[in-house]
Structures are given as C-alpha cells and as structure tokens.
Scaffold this active site. Structure first.
Site, PDB file in Angstrom:
ATOM      1  N   LYS A   1     -10.336   0.577  -1.880  1.00 34.80           N
ATOM      2  CA  LYS A   1     -10.388   0.077  -0.505  1.00 34.80           C
ATOM      3  C   LYS A   1     -11.740   0.362   0.145  1.00 34.80           C
ATOM      4  O   LYS A   1     -12.194   1.503   0.193  1.00 34.80           O
ATOM      5  CB  LYS A   1      -9.262   0.726   0.300  1.00 34.80           C
TER       6      LYS A   1
ATOM      7  N   CYS B   1      -4.806  -3.617   3.000  1.00 28.96           N
ATOM      8  CA  CYS B   1      -4.456  -3.319   4.389  1.00 28.96           C
ATOM      9  C   CYS B   1      -5.580  -3.614   5.406  1.00 28.96           C
ATOM     10  O   CYS B   1      -5.802  -4.760   5.774  1.00 28.96           O
ATOM     11  CB  CYS B   1      -3.985  -1.874   4.495  1.00 28.96           C
TER      12      CYS B   1
ATOM     13  N   GLU C   1       0.842  -1.187   0.000  1.00 28.91           N
ATOM     14  CA  GLU C   1       0.000   0.000   0.000  1.00 28.91           C
ATOM     15  C   GLU C   1       0.887   1.249   0.000  1.00 28.91           C
ATOM     16  O   GLU C   1       1.963   1.269   0.591  1.00 28.91           O
ATOM     17  CB  GLU C   1      -0.872  -0.018   1.257  1.00 28.91           C
TER      18      GLU C   1
END
Length: 332
Positions: A166, A207, A94
């Site tokens: 995300k 993440c 990321e």
C-alpha cells in the site's frame, strides 16, 4: 449524449432471485455464520449459465477480529462457497486475516510472506482451485516496529503471483470520529503493480489508495489494467459519505471493472467498518452487491472483457487524453 452516443451496457447479474433479501449476492445474515438462504443461493449460482465470453468473479465481505484462526475459518468457508458458485477469482477485504483490538497488535502478529499464515491461504487456494486476492496482509516490515500493508494475489495452484504494498497510508483525523496514523506502524510501498489473471489484467490497490486517482490512471494507461481491485476497511463515516461514489468514479474514468471487497460492522469496541461490497462495470454500473452491509458473505457477478473493449471504443478517452505537460501557464 454528445456525438450520438447511446451506449449503455446492461449488466450481467449472476444470481436469479432467491428471496427479496438475496437477489444480488450470496450472503449470510450474521458474521461468520451460514444460513439455508446462503446455501440455496450458492446452488443457484452454480446452476446459473454464464454469458459466452464472460468469467465469474466474487468479492467477500467479513468482520475480521483479533483471532487468526477464526478469521481463517471464515475465509475458508467463503472460498468454498465462491468455488462452488464457479468463480475464478475471490477477492477478500483489507486486513482479512486479522484486525487487532489494541494498537500494536498488527505488528506483533506480522509475518513474512513465506510464513505459516500465508501458507494456510496458499493451501486454501490450491485445494479449492481458485485464484484469491488477499487485500491488506500484515507483512513483517524491514524494521521491527513496522509492517507492510500488502495485497497478495495467489493463483489456483497456491502460488503467490504478485504483491502490492500500500502506497497511500491513512493518517487522517476522521470528522466526527477517531484519529488514525497508519504511518506510525506501516512502511509505504513504492511500486505500482498489475498482473495477468484468468479474469483479465488486474490492477492492485488497497483502501485509502481509492482517493488518489493518479494511481488508477497509471494502472489503466501505463499498466493496461482491465480490472481494478480495491480491498478496504473504510471507516463508517467516510464510507457512508464517499465509498460508492469514489469506486464508480474510478471505474468510469479508467473504463475498468472495479471489485471492491469490504470489511463490515464492529470489529471491537474501538473500530467499525463500512460494509458495502461492490462489483462495478466499466460504464460505472453496479453489477454485484452484498445487500446487507453488516453481513458476512460474497457478492458474485459475471464480467465480460469484451465490454471493456466496447466501452473504450465508443468513448475513446485513451486517444483524447493529453499529457500533463501539454498545458503551460499563461505568460503574465
């Protein structure tokens, strides 16, 4: 084990030992630098023989800073090393292209996917003839003050094959650490994304998504993922506590390979990431790892999709899985 199961697949480790510190990965001892050990490891990787039916993958670890050109130079070196090692896919962490020193820096440098930053990485993939997973690109959002945290997959011809924005944003007061509020400058995504690739069907995440197993269940059972990608910039505190155990849990419960590329070390005076880049097989075994948690380098492993099939056949959770509406509350 119940039902007479004694299945325990042996991992296929790519690199034979070079030195005691480089037996599982290609790495360099300092961020953004090379070493003779790294070059020797690359040569060993290129010369090593893959098992029949397997494919080579790599996961990068790096310490991104607030310098787009410096980060691209690091990524370029790692792409060339992965390609030389015979990897078909290299996964970056990321925020691979930029980590700001101050609040708001990411919004200032954000670009659309057809902008010059992404075009550089497309050219890099095309020139090196390798698929690249770019986890957490700062894509310009629909509002001026917001970005999308976008996972971009580029093929070996330099084409963007898929994007995932995300979904789960990191709004957390880290115990013993600082407070984060990703939603203050980031738009959440809405779509679950999987795509076919030369290394299998990829499920895309970023993440903090790692803490939400429902997403990975969807990727496995509704989107037929075989390899889950988890690019991350985990905080040092949360990474020490939960990183590996969560990754191995996701691999075990979905019976997928997991490739987790991590940011590592101190980016600036305010931010430090937990570096532990891992490749995990569908039995939950770590088959690739960068041994130094603050180094820049690549972990490399050969993955075999027949192992995915074997694990799923011997532990048939897809057949045994019940829909959530199967259970009803008892009458009072």
């Amino acid at each position: 084990m119940p039902l007479g199961l004694s299945f325990h697949p042996a991992p296929t480790l790519l690199l034979r030992p070079i030195t005691s510190s480089t037996h599982l990965a290609i790495s360099s001892p300092q961020p953004r630098s090379w070493s003779s050990i790294s070059r020797a490891a690359a040569a060993a990787a290129a010369d090593s023989t893959m098992a029949a039916g397997s494919v080579r993958v790599a996961a990068a670890q790096m310490t991104s800073i607030n310098d787009l050109a410096a980060n691209f130079a690091t990524c370029s070196r790692l792409v060339h090393e992965a390609a030389s090692a015979g990897a078909k896919l290299l996964c970056f962490p990321e925020s691979f292209s930029f980590i700001g020193a101050n609040d708001g820096d990411s919004v200032k440098i954000a670009e659309p996917l057809d902008g010059p930053i992404m075009q550089q990485y497309q050219s890099l993939a095309r020139e090196s003839k390798i698929w690249v997973s770019l986890g957490g690109f700062q894509e310009k959002g629909s509002q001026e003050a917001h970005i999308c945290n976008t996972h971009v997959v580029i093929d070996d011809a330099g084409n963007i094959r898929s994007t995932y924005r995300k979904i789960h944003l990191f709004d957390v007061d880290v115990p013993g650490g600082r407070s984060y509020k990703e939603s203050s400058f980031t738009e959440p995504g809405k779509d679950i994304v999987a795509l076919d690739s030369p290394v299998g069907r990829l499920g895309l995440t970023v993440c903090y998504d790692l803490r939400f197993p429902e997403l990975y269940q969807q990727l496995r059972f509704q989107h037929e993922a075989q390899v889950l990608l988890v690019p991350a910039a985990f905080t040092k505190i949360t990474g020490q506590a939960h990183w590996e155990i969560l990754l191995r849990a996701r691999a075990i419960e979905t019976q997928c390979y997991v490739i987790a590329a991590a940011q590592a070390g101190k980016h600036n005076d305010k931010r430090e990431s937990y570096g532990d880049t891992l490749i995990i097989d569908p039995w939950g075994t770590v088959v690739g790892r960068l041994p130094d948690r603050v180094s820049t380098g690549i972990a490399v492993a050969d993955i075999d999709l027949s192992l995915v099939d074997s694990v799923r056949t011997k532990m048939p959770i897809a057949k045994h899985r019940m829909p959530f509406d199967f259970w009803r509350p008892a009458s009072l």
